[in-house]
Design an enzyme around this catalytic site. Structure first.
Site, PDB file in Angstrom:
ATOM      1  N   GLN A 108       0.848  -1.196   0.000  1.00 19.57           N
ATOM      2  CA  GLN A 108       0.000   0.000   0.000  1.00 19.57           C
ATOM      3  C   GLN A 108       0.880   1.241   0.000  1.00 19.57           C
ATOM      4  O   GLN A 108       0.393   2.354  -0.111  1.00 19.57           O
ATOM      5  CB  GLN A 108      -0.891   0.016   1.242  1.00 19.57           C
ATOM      6  CG  GLN A 108      -1.833  -1.169   1.332  1.00 19.57           C
ATOM      7  CD  GLN A 108      -2.460  -1.276   2.719  1.00 19.57           C
ATOM      8  OE1 GLN A 108      -3.407  -0.577   3.037  1.00 19.57           O
ATOM      9  NE2 GLN A 108      -1.917  -2.153   3.542  1.00 19.57           N
ATOM     10  N   HIS A 126      -1.651   1.427  -4.191  1.00 20.55           N
ATOM     11  CA  HIS A 126      -1.987   2.848  -3.977  1.00 20.55           C
ATOM     12  C   HIS A 126      -1.091   3.781  -4.793  1.00 20.55           C
ATOM     13  O   HIS A 126      -1.010   4.974  -4.496  1.00 20.55           O
ATOM     14  CB  HIS A 126      -1.923   3.201  -2.481  1.00 20.55           C
ATOM     15  CG  HIS A 126      -3.019   2.548  -1.687  1.00 20.55           C
ATOM     16  ND1 HIS A 126      -3.002   2.456  -0.309  1.00 20.55           N
ATOM     17  CD2 HIS A 126      -4.188   1.947  -2.083  1.00 20.55           C
ATOM     18  CE1 HIS A 126      -4.107   1.838   0.108  1.00 20.55           C
ATOM     19  NE2 HIS A 126      -4.821   1.517  -0.946  1.00 20.55           N
TER      20      HIS A 126
HETATM   21  C1  BJW Z   1       4.579  -1.275  12.432  1.00 20.08           C
HETATM   22  C2  BJW Z   1       5.766  -0.699  12.772  1.00 20.08           C
HETATM   23  C3  BJW Z   1       6.889  -1.498  12.611  1.00 20.08           C
HETATM   24  C4  BJW Z   1       4.301   0.770  13.143  1.00 20.08           C
HETATM   25  N1  BJW Z   1       6.749  -2.714  12.142  1.00 20.08           N
HETATM   26  N2  BJW Z   1       4.386  -2.473  11.964  1.00 20.08           N
HETATM   27  C5  BJW Z   1     -15.281  -0.699   2.750  1.00 20.08           C
HETATM   28  C6  BJW Z   1     -15.672  -0.341   4.022  1.00 20.08           C
HETATM   29  C7  BJW Z   1     -15.494   0.976   4.471  1.00 20.08           C
HETATM   30  C8  BJW Z   1     -14.915   1.942   3.680  1.00 20.08           C
HETATM   31  C9  BJW Z   1     -14.520   1.593   2.430  1.00 20.08           C
HETATM   32  C10 BJW Z   1     -14.706   0.289   1.970  1.00 20.08           C
HETATM   33  N3  BJW Z   1     -14.215   0.211   0.719  1.00 20.08           N
HETATM   34  C11 BJW Z   1     -13.717   1.421   0.396  1.00 20.08           C
HETATM   35  C12 BJW Z   1     -13.903   2.282   1.388  1.00 20.08           C
HETATM   36  C13 BJW Z   1     -13.489   3.720   1.411  1.00 20.08           C
HETATM   37  C14 BJW Z   1     -12.036   3.940   1.696  1.00 20.08           C
HETATM   38  C15 BJW Z   1     -11.685   3.306   3.026  1.00 20.08           C
HETATM   39  O1  BJW Z   1     -11.224   2.185   3.121  1.00 20.08           O
HETATM   40  N4  BJW Z   1     -11.874   4.031   4.107  1.00 20.08           N
HETATM   41  C16 BJW Z   1     -11.586   3.521   5.440  1.00 20.08           C
HETATM   42  C17 BJW Z   1     -10.492   4.361   6.087  1.00 20.08           C
HETATM   43  C18 BJW Z   1     -12.852   3.495   6.219  1.00 20.08           C
HETATM   44  N5  BJW Z   1     -11.232   3.420   0.624  1.00 20.08           N
HETATM   45  C19 BJW Z   1     -10.946   4.134  -0.475  1.00 20.08           C
HETATM   46  O2  BJW Z   1     -11.354   5.283  -0.613  1.00 20.08           O
HETATM   47  C20 BJW Z   1     -10.141   3.447  -1.549  1.00 20.08           C
HETATM   48  N6  BJW Z   1     -10.785   3.544  -2.783  1.00 20.08           N
HETATM   49  C21 BJW Z   1     -11.824   2.779  -3.117  1.00 20.08           C
HETATM   50  O3  BJW Z   1     -12.274   1.945  -2.351  1.00 20.08           O
HETATM   51  O4  BJW Z   1     -12.301   3.006  -4.382  1.00 20.08           O
HETATM   52  C22 BJW Z   1     -13.572   2.508  -4.701  1.00 20.08           C
HETATM   53  C23 BJW Z   1     -14.534   3.546  -4.284  1.00 20.08           C
HETATM   54  C24 BJW Z   1     -14.423   4.781  -4.858  1.00 20.08           C
HETATM   55  C25 BJW Z   1     -15.317   5.754  -4.476  1.00 20.08           C
HETATM   56  C26 BJW Z   1     -16.280   5.478  -3.502  1.00 20.08           C
HETATM   57  C27 BJW Z   1     -16.336   4.205  -2.934  1.00 20.08           C
HETATM   58  C28 BJW Z   1     -15.443   3.224  -3.320  1.00 20.08           C
HETATM   59  C29 BJW Z   1      -8.816   4.156  -1.759  1.00 20.08           C
HETATM   60  C30 BJW Z   1      -7.948   4.108  -0.564  1.00 20.08           C
HETATM   61  C31 BJW Z   1      -6.673   4.927  -0.855  1.00 20.08           C
HETATM   62  C32 BJW Z   1      -5.861   5.114   0.377  1.00 20.08           C
HETATM   63  N7  BJW Z   1      -4.916   6.144   0.146  1.00 20.08           N
HETATM   64  C33 BJW Z   1      -3.962   6.429   1.214  1.00 20.08           C
HETATM   65  C34 BJW Z   1      -3.267   7.767   0.936  1.00 20.08           C
HETATM   66  C35 BJW Z   1      -2.217   7.656  -0.182  1.00 20.08           C
HETATM   67  C36 BJW Z   1      -1.699   8.982  -0.534  1.00 20.08           C
HETATM   68  C37 BJW Z   1      -0.814   9.572   0.527  1.00 20.08           C
HETATM   69  O5  BJW Z   1       0.135   8.921   0.959  1.00 20.08           O
HETATM   70  O6  BJW Z   1      -1.066  10.705   0.903  1.00 20.08           O
HETATM   71  O7  BJW Z   1      -3.045   5.354   1.339  1.00 20.08           O
HETATM   72  S1  BJW Z   1      -4.711   6.528   2.810  1.00 20.08           S
HETATM   73  C38 BJW Z   1      -3.400   5.796   3.677  1.00 20.08           C
HETATM   74  O8  BJW Z   1      -3.913   4.584   4.310  1.00 20.08           O
HETATM   75  C39 BJW Z   1      -2.374   5.357   2.621  1.00 20.08           C
HETATM   76  C40 BJW Z   1      -2.062   3.962   3.072  1.00 20.08           C
HETATM   77  O9  BJW Z   1      -1.600   3.197   1.984  1.00 20.08           O
HETATM   78  C41 BJW Z   1      -3.384   3.458   3.624  1.00 20.08           C
HETATM   79  C42 BJW Z   1      -3.237   2.310   4.562  1.00 20.08           C
HETATM   80  O10 BJW Z   1      -2.540   2.686   5.707  1.00 20.08           O
HETATM   81  P1  BJW Z   1      -1.527   1.669   6.377  1.00 20.08           P
HETATM   82  O11 BJW Z   1      -0.471   1.324   5.439  1.00 20.08           O
HETATM   83  O12 BJW Z   1      -2.300   0.561   6.970  1.00 20.08           O
HETATM   84  O13 BJW Z   1      -0.854   2.595   7.493  1.00 20.08           O
HETATM   85  P2  BJW Z   1      -1.388   2.984   8.952  1.00 20.08           P
HETATM   86  O14 BJW Z   1      -0.672   4.210   9.351  1.00 20.08           O
HETATM   87  O15 BJW Z   1      -2.868   3.007   9.014  1.00 20.08           O
HETATM   88  O16 BJW Z   1      -0.924   1.775   9.881  1.00 20.08           O
HETATM   89  C43 BJW Z   1       0.442   1.538  10.140  1.00 20.08           C
HETATM   90  C44 BJW Z   1       0.554   0.254  10.920  1.00 20.08           C
HETATM   91  O17 BJW Z   1       1.917  -0.065  11.077  1.00 20.08           O
HETATM   92  C45 BJW Z   1      -0.036   0.344  12.329  1.00 20.08           C
HETATM   93  O18 BJW Z   1      -0.881  -0.778  12.564  1.00 20.08           O
HETATM   94  C46 BJW Z   1       1.190   0.293  13.239  1.00 20.08           C
HETATM   95  O19 BJW Z   1       0.935  -0.375  14.481  1.00 20.08           O
HETATM   96  C47 BJW Z   1       2.151  -0.489  12.388  1.00 20.08           C
HETATM   97  N8  BJW Z   1       3.549  -0.279  12.669  1.00 20.08           N
HETATM   98  N9  BJW Z   1       5.490   0.625  13.224  1.00 20.08           N
HETATM   99  C48 BJW Z   1       5.519  -3.192  11.821  1.00 20.08           C
HETATM  100  N10 BJW Z   1       8.111  -0.995  12.942  1.00 20.08           N
END
Ligand code: BJW
Length: 246
Positions: A108, A126
């Site tokens: 991601q 992403h």
């Molecule tokens: C460690 C550590 C160490 C710390 N070792 N671990 C179904 C249900 C509900 C909502 C939705 C759904 N389907 C879609 C949605 C909407 C939405 C969504 O999911 N929202 C939720 C938040 C509720 N999804 C979307 O909008 C997606 N698009 C989509 O579904 O299109 C179809 C659609 C279109 C229109 C309408 C409806 C549907 C797109 C999602 C795009 C996400 N983009 C981002 C930003 C990228 C740009 C930028 O960088 O600015 O991507 S958001 C952000 O979150 C980024 C990441 O890739 C993504 C995931 O985050 P990640 O990687 O999990 O990071 P963190 O910070 O959350 O977690 C870090 C983890 O690491 C933690 O657990 C720590 O404990 C751990 N950690 N140190 C190992 N050393």
């Protein structure tokens, strides 16, 4: 605070790691945390740019409303990332591509650190901070290394935007479908450093598990996925993943 130790790798997990032929790794921001990249939701929701939470500045609406502000935010982040290096977690995952007959890495992350560690085929669900994309004709432009960001599309002269998937946007055509296909075929699935909150990527481990894969989460914190996993390795990816090589 957990100390990573080889004893966390259960005999069943070790056996499965040695026997597996098809392995999928899904990574999130946590895999880059030890390289110095801030996570999105770790550390008290502190990802803010000029007073705007990241889900506001990194949104499709902001691209419509104020593209120069979006570029300022992404230019700043590219400048920070340029100086950072892969950590032992990226390096372990890069080694695994030569260990298993079929290995799939889905990330991601947009930071390119897996590629910098030597991972060859990375499904970037992403997008990438190292590319720009035309808002009209969707031509893509490389901005890696010292490449300068073009002012406008070199083909149609329309505006360029970061080639990343912002909130509310669709994933790049084919990327999720390929990742889902590989997830449905793997025997062992690692979910590393993701809060498992953002869909559809967060659905990949569910696809893997429901197709019979053994699911292993690597994270210092519990996530909504933890209870669904066969095994949870609690700790930092950069300390835990290299233990598999021993
Ligand atoms: C460690 C550590 C160490 C710390 N070792 N671990 C179904 C249900 C509900 C909502 C939705 C759904 N389907 C879609 C949605 C909407 C939405 C969504 O999911 N929202 C939720 C938040 C509720 N999804 C979307 O909008 C997606 N698009 C989509 O579904 O299109 C179809 C659609 C279109 C229109 C309408 C409806 C549907 C797109 C999602 C795009 C996400 N983009 C981002 C930003 C990228 C740009 C930028 O960088 O600015 O991507 S958001 C952000 O979150 C980024 C990441 O890739 C993504 C995931 O985050 P990640 O990687 O999990 O990071 P963190 O910070 O959350 O977690 C870090 C983890 O690491 C933690 O657990 C720590 O404990 C751990 N950690 N140190 C190992 N050393």
């Amino acid at each position: 605070m957990h100390c990573a130790s080889a004893s966390q790798i259960t005999s069943e997990l070790g056996e499965r790691f040695r026997a597996a032929r098809k392995v999928l790794v899904l990574t999130g921001a946590g895999v880059s945390a030890e390289s110095g990249v801030p996570t999105f939701r770790g550390g008290g929701n502190s990802a803010v740019w000029k007073g705007m939470p990241f889900d506001v500045i990194s949104s499709a609406q902001m691209v419509e409303r104020d593209l120069p502000a979006v570029w300022e935010w992404f230019d700043y982040r590219r400048g920070v990332l340029k100086e950072l290096s892969p950590n032992p977690a990226h390096q372990a995952i890069a080694r695994w591509q030569n260990v298993f007959p079929e290995f799939t890495l889905v990330t991601q992350n947009i930071d390119g650190l897996h590629q910098k560690a030597g991972s060859r085929e990375v499904i970037e669900v992403h997008g990438s901070i190292w590319r720009a994309r035309c808002v009209s004709c969707h031509s893509r432009f490389d901005m890696s290394r010292d490449a300068v960001r073009p002012e406008a599309c070199l083909h149609c002269a329309d505006r360029l935007r970061p080639d990343v998937v912002l909130f509310g946007e669709m994933l790049p055509p084919g990327a999720f479908e390929l990742a889902a296909e590989k997830a449905s075929q793997c025997e062992l699935c690692f979910v590393v450093g993701t809060s498992s909150l953002v869909y559809p990527a967060a659905g990949l481990p569910e696809i893997a598990k429901s197709s019979g894969a053994y699911l292993c989460e690597v994270n210092p914190e519990r996530t909504p996925l933890s209870d669904f996993c066969d095994v949870v390795l609690t700790g930092k990816a950069g300390e835990l993943l290299p233990l598999f090589d021993q």
